[in-house]
Design a protein around this motif. Structure first.
Motif, PDB file in Angstrom:
ATOM      1  N   UNK A   1       0.835  -1.203   0.000  1.00  0.00           N
ATOM      2  CA  UNK A   1       0.000   0.000   0.000  1.00  0.00           C
ATOM      3  C   UNK A   1       0.867   1.250   0.000  1.00  0.00           C
ATOM      4  N   UNK A   2       1.948   1.218   0.786  1.00  0.00           N
ATOM      5  CA  UNK A   2       2.855   2.370   0.848  1.00  0.00           C
ATOM      6  C   UNK A   2       3.620   2.545  -0.459  1.00  0.00           C
ATOM      7  N   UNK A   3       4.073   1.439  -1.024  1.00  0.00           N
ATOM      8  CA  UNK A   3       4.779   1.518  -2.312  1.00  0.00           C
ATOM      9  C   UNK A   3       3.852   2.074  -3.391  1.00  0.00           C
ATOM     10  N   UNK A   4       2.617   1.607  -3.388  1.00  0.00           N
ATOM     11  CA  UNK A   4       1.646   2.087  -4.374  1.00  0.00           C
ATOM     12  C   UNK A   4       1.377   3.577  -4.183  1.00  0.00           C
ATOM     13  N   UNK A   5       1.257   3.992  -2.923  1.00  0.00           N
ATOM     14  CA  UNK A   5       1.006   5.398  -2.639  1.00  0.00           C
ATOM     15  C   UNK A   5       2.136   6.285  -3.122  1.00  0.00           C
ATOM     16  N   UNK A   6       3.363   5.846  -2.901  1.00  0.00           N
ATOM     17  CA  UNK A   6       4.547   6.595  -3.337  1.00  0.00           C
ATOM     18  C   UNK A   6       4.557   6.723  -4.853  1.00  0.00           C
ATOM     19  N   UNK A   7       4.346   5.606  -5.536  1.00  0.00           N
ATOM     20  CA  UNK A   7       4.386   5.595  -6.992  1.00  0.00           C
ATOM     21  C   UNK A   7       3.247   6.418  -7.593  1.00  0.00           C
ATOM     22  N   UNK A   8       2.039   6.202  -7.087  1.00  0.00           N
ATOM     23  CA  UNK A   8       0.875   6.922  -7.617  1.00  0.00           C
ATOM     24  C   UNK A   8       1.025   8.421  -7.420  1.00  0.00           C
ATOM     25  N   UNK A   9       1.607   8.799  -6.294  1.00  0.00           N
ATOM     26  CA  UNK A   9       1.789  10.205  -5.929  1.00  0.00           C
ATOM     27  C   UNK A   9       2.765  10.915  -6.853  1.00  0.00           C
ATOM     28  N   UNK A  10       3.926  10.304  -7.052  1.00  0.00           N
ATOM     29  CA  UNK A  10       4.963  10.959  -7.847  1.00  0.00           C
ATOM     30  C   UNK A  10       4.834  10.698  -9.345  1.00  0.00           C
ATOM     31  N   UNK A  11       4.401   9.510  -9.727  1.00  0.00           N
ATOM     32  CA  UNK A  11       4.340   9.169 -11.149  1.00  0.00           C
ATOM     33  C   UNK A  11       3.008   9.550 -11.789  1.00  0.00           C
ATOM     34  N   UNK A  12       1.972   9.656 -10.971  1.00  0.00           N
ATOM     35  CA  UNK A  12       0.657   9.964 -11.524  1.00  0.00           C
ATOM     36  C   UNK A  12       0.067   8.801 -12.307  1.00  0.00           C
ATOM     37  N   UNK A  13       0.590   7.606 -12.057  1.00  0.00           N
ATOM     38  CA  UNK A  13       0.084   6.393 -12.698  1.00  0.00           C
ATOM     39  C   UNK A  13      -0.168   5.357 -11.603  1.00  0.00           C
ATOM     40  N   UNK A  14      -0.886   4.296 -11.958  1.00  0.00           N
ATOM     41  CA  UNK A  14      -1.219   3.283 -10.958  1.00  0.00           C
ATOM     42  C   UNK A  14      -0.129   2.219 -10.885  1.00  0.00           C
ATOM     43  N   UNK A  15       0.450   2.075  -9.693  1.00  0.00           N
ATOM     44  CA  UNK A  15       1.484   1.078  -9.438  1.00  0.00           C
ATOM     45  C   UNK A  15       0.942  -0.321  -9.700  1.00  0.00           C
TER      46      UNK A  15
END
Length: 199
Positions: free
Chosen positions: A154-168
């Motif tokens: 969940x944390x990895x997904x949040x980091x990726x979604x936040x900075x990349x603007x795409x779904x981890x």
């Protein structure tokens, strides 16, 4: 080998990091995981601890453009997690430019979106196998293992979604997705090596 950069994104407990390390060894190219933390710490003078869990921390909904990112970029006034992301991103670009390598996590597929010959891989596995690996190889207590697996993802997904603007973890963000529940680690590495050499 032609200059290629391989990014490995992975679910917690899927074996992604060890696959990345073995793949780098098989291809005889650089491997970057914690090494990125040390390089980023050196660049900023901040403690490596500041960078250690950056991938697991994100807040807000601000997206960054990396097209103008430079080592001397003035990022004063940004929250610490955003400064850390910018510095790590610069380090990722620098190691990618130096030669072929494998980079684990840290939204490297997004950071290197415009980099030629970048191959993005996502490693995943069934929950039972991830929990088993977390207990047997990572040393987690069995009663907390599944909760830790879910929380970390969940944390990895949040980091990726936040900075990349795409779904981890979404398949279209990667060139290849492999389920390690269907194949042992050495065979996964062999498949990846074959794929990369034929790209």
């Amino acid at each position: 080998m032609e200059h290629k950069v391989i990014t490995i994104s992975r679910q917690y407990g899927s074996g992604g990091r060890i696959i990345a390390k073995k793949l780098a060894e098989e291809l005889n190219i650089g491997f970057y995981d914690n090494e990125l933390i040390n390089l980023a710490a050196e660049k900023t003078g901040l403690s490596a601890e500041c960078f250690k869990d950056a991938e697991l921390v994100s807040k807000g909904n601000l997206l960054f453009s990396l097209t103008s990112l430079t080592p001397m970029m003035d990022n004063y006034g940004l929250p610490l997690n955003e400064k850390i992301f910018l510095v790590q991103s610069q380090v990722i670009k620098e190691v990618a430019e130096q030669g072929s390598c494998v980079i684990v996590g840290r939204s490297a597929d997004y950071v290197l979106a415009d980099f030629p010959n970048c191959i993005n891989i996502f490693i995943y596995a069934e929950m039972k196998d991830r929990v088993k690996r977390a207990v047997e190889e990572y040393g987690l207590e069995s009663k907390h293992a599944e909760a830790t697996v879910l929380k970390t993802d969940k944390k990895r997904a949040g980091y990726y979604n936040y900075f990349a603007g795409k779904k981890w973890g979404k398949t279209e963000n990667y060139d290849l997705c492999i389920n390690t529940s269907k194949m042992n680690i050495d065979n996964v590495v062999a498949v990846l090596k074959n794929y990369i050499e034929k790209r």
